[in-house]
Design an enzyme around this catalytic site. Structure first.
Site, short mmCIF file in Angstrom:
data_model
loop_
_atom_site.label_atom_id
_atom_site.label_comp_id
_atom_site.label_asym_id
_atom_site.label_seq_id
_atom_site.Cartn_x
_atom_site.Cartn_y
_atom_site.Cartn_z
N ASP A 75 0.82 -1.22 0.00
CA ASP A 75 0.00 0.00 0.00
C ASP A 75 0.86 1.27 0.00
O ASP A 75 1.87 1.35 0.70
CB ASP A 75 -0.89 0.04 1.24
CG ASP A 75 -1.89 -1.11 1.30
OD1 ASP A 75 -1.63 -2.17 0.72
OD2 ASP A 75 -2.93 -0.94 1.97
N HIS A 77 -1.15 4.61 -0.47
CA HIS A 77 -2.19 5.47 0.12
C HIS A 77 -1.87 6.96 0.07
O HIS A 77 -1.95 7.66 1.08
CB HIS A 77 -2.46 5.05 1.57
CG HIS A 77 -3.38 3.87 1.67
ND1 HIS A 77 -4.67 3.89 1.17
CD2 HIS A 77 -3.20 2.63 2.20
CE1 HIS A 77 -5.24 2.72 1.39
NE2 HIS A 77 -4.37 1.93 2.00
N ASP A 103 -3.90 -0.04 -3.72
CA ASP A 103 -4.12 1.00 -2.71
C ASP A 103 -3.15 2.17 -2.88
O ASP A 103 -2.33 2.46 -2.02
CB ASP A 103 -4.07 0.41 -1.29
CG ASP A 103 -5.39 -0.23 -0.90
OD1 ASP A 103 -6.22 -0.49 -1.78
OD2 ASP A 103 -5.59 -0.49 0.31
N ASN A 135 -8.36 -2.73 -2.91
CA ASN A 135 -9.76 -2.48 -2.57
C ASN A 135 -10.11 -0.99 -2.57
O ASN A 135 -11.28 -0.62 -2.71
CB ASN A 135 -10.11 -3.11 -1.21
CG ASN A 135 -9.37 -2.48 -0.06
OD1 ASN A 135 -8.13 -2.43 -0.06
ND2 ASN A 135 -10.08 -2.01 0.95
N HIS A 136 -9.10 -0.12 -2.48
CA HIS A 136 -9.37 1.32 -2.53
C HIS A 136 -9.45 1.86 -3.95
O HIS A 136 -9.84 3.02 -4.13
CB HIS A 136 -8.31 2.09 -1.73
CG HIS A 136 -8.59 2.11 -0.27
ND1 HIS A 136 -9.13 3.19 0.39
CD2 HIS A 136 -8.41 1.15 0.68
CE1 HIS A 136 -9.27 2.91 1.68
NE2 HIS A 136 -8.84 1.67 1.87
N HIS A 185 -3.64 -7.99 -3.90
CA HIS A 185 -3.80 -7.02 -2.83
C HIS A 185 -4.25 -7.66 -1.52
O HIS A 185 -3.64 -7.46 -0.47
CB HIS A 185 -4.79 -5.92 -3.21
CG HIS A 185 -4.93 -4.90 -2.13
ND1 HIS A 185 -3.93 -4.00 -1.84
CD2 HIS A 185 -5.93 -4.65 -1.23
CE1 HIS A 185 -4.30 -3.24 -0.82
NE2 HIS A 185 -5.50 -3.62 -0.43
N HIS A 259 -2.46 -4.84 1.93
CA HIS A 259 -3.79 -4.70 2.54
C HIS A 259 -3.82 -4.53 4.05
O HIS A 259 -4.79 -4.03 4.59
CB HIS A 259 -4.63 -5.92 2.13
CG HIS A 259 -6.11 -5.80 2.37
ND1 HIS A 259 -6.83 -4.66 2.11
CD2 HIS A 259 -7.01 -6.73 2.81
CE1 HIS A 259 -8.11 -4.89 2.39
NE2 HIS A 259 -8.24 -6.13 2.82
#
Length: 327
Positions: A75, A77, A103, A135-136, A185, A259
């Protein structure tokens, strides 16, 4: 039916934008240089970028083959300056081959610049960088956890958010490094026994609320055997018996996934059948964790490189507080 499983789940060529002029390399290099300095692109340039990226991504498989050597990342982010630190530690693209496991947006203050840069690098060096879906990378999640609001704040409208979330539908779900290391992920699914099951999925859609595609992006390994209900409200938990059987049945040596926040940046689990990699140091600018990336050499030997947050004077204030629940 005479269909090659490698081709299932890809988008028909006729869906390619026919009136899009190929982006020239000098233009792309100019965009990348600007983005490396954390300068956002004009809205019209983002539109062109996403159109070109769709052409590249629609030819990739749901289980995208990747060759060694490659550096695997978790990730990000929206922590743009920490992504710069990652490239400093791991090497610049295209000198280093990269595989990012999703992500890219939400939480951090620079989701726009982060995802735009990674997409630009993907177009410029399509065989040197692989970007998977997390998932984002979803319309619903980004409306809650920051990316949508950031696009409104930086562009004054939701067009850039729409360009990217439409593009996210084309991101590969998983990757397979030299037929041995399976990267994704989230985790495994009770609906999926083989890699061919994944190749058969229709990925060109918003992330569903349930089912195999959802599970690949949402599931987590667990200390308990078998399948369990996920506290996240999507996906499942899966035990060592599940990962061992999946690896054995598919000729795999390892599942690499992201994740989950892990304090040292990486964490082995399930008797080394699974490794979690998290590449956002001091997650949300407050968690105090290290980040890590996994370097895999041409002999499939791996090394973990840990890193701390990039030193910086401060971060801009965000316009609203995002929910605390860590997805």
């Amino acid at each position: 039916m005479d269909t090659n499983m490698e081709d299932v789940g890809r988008v028909p060529a006729e869906l390619t934008s026919s009136n899009f002029e190929p982006t020239t390399i000098p233009t792309l290099d100019g965009w990348i240089e600007s983005l490396m300095n954390c300068k956002q692109l004009a809205e019209s340039d983002v539109q062109r970028l996403c159109e070109k990226a769709r052409e590249v991504l629609q030819d990739e498989s749901n289980v995208q083959p990747v060759k060694c050597p490659v550096t695997v990342c978790g990730d990000i982010h929206g922590q743009f300056h920490d992504l710069m630190e990652l490239f400093k530690i791991g090497g610049s693209c295209p000198d280093t081959n990269y595989l990012f496991m999703g992500d890219y947006v939400d939480r951090g203050y620079y989701s726009v610049e982060t995802v735009t840069l990674l997409v630009a690098l993907k177009i410029r060096y399509p065989n040197r960088i692989t970007i998977l879906r997390g998932n984002h990378e979803s319309r619903q999640i980004t409306q809650v956890y920051g990316f949508y609001d950031e696009c409104l704040r930086k562009y004054g409208n939701a067009n850039v958010w729409k360009y990217f979330t439409d593009l996210f539908d084309y991101l590969p779900l998983t990757a397979l490094i030299d037929n041995q290391i399976f990267c994704l992920h989230g985790g495994l699914s009770p609906s999926i026994d083989t890699l061919d099951n994944i190749r058969a999925l229709d990925r060109i859609q918003e992330v569903p609320h349930e089912g195999p595609m959802c599970d690949l992006l949402w599931s987590d390994p667990d200390d308990r055997c078998g399948w369990g209900i996920s506290p996240r409200g999507a996906g499942y938990t899966f035990g060592q018996d599940i990962s061992e059987a999946f690896n054995h049945n598919n000729g795999l040596t390892l599942i690499a996934r992201a994740h989950q926040l892990v304090m040292e940046g990486y964490n082995w689990s399930q008797d080394r059948n699974v490794v979690t990699i998290f590449s956002a140091p001091n997650y949300c600018y407050r968690c105090g964790n290290q980040a890590a990336i996994m370097e895999i050499d041409e002999h499939l030997k791996y090394t973990f490189l840990q890193f701390d947050p990039c030193p910086r004077a401060g971060e801009p204030m965000v316009s609203r507080r995002t929910p605390d629940y860590f997805l």
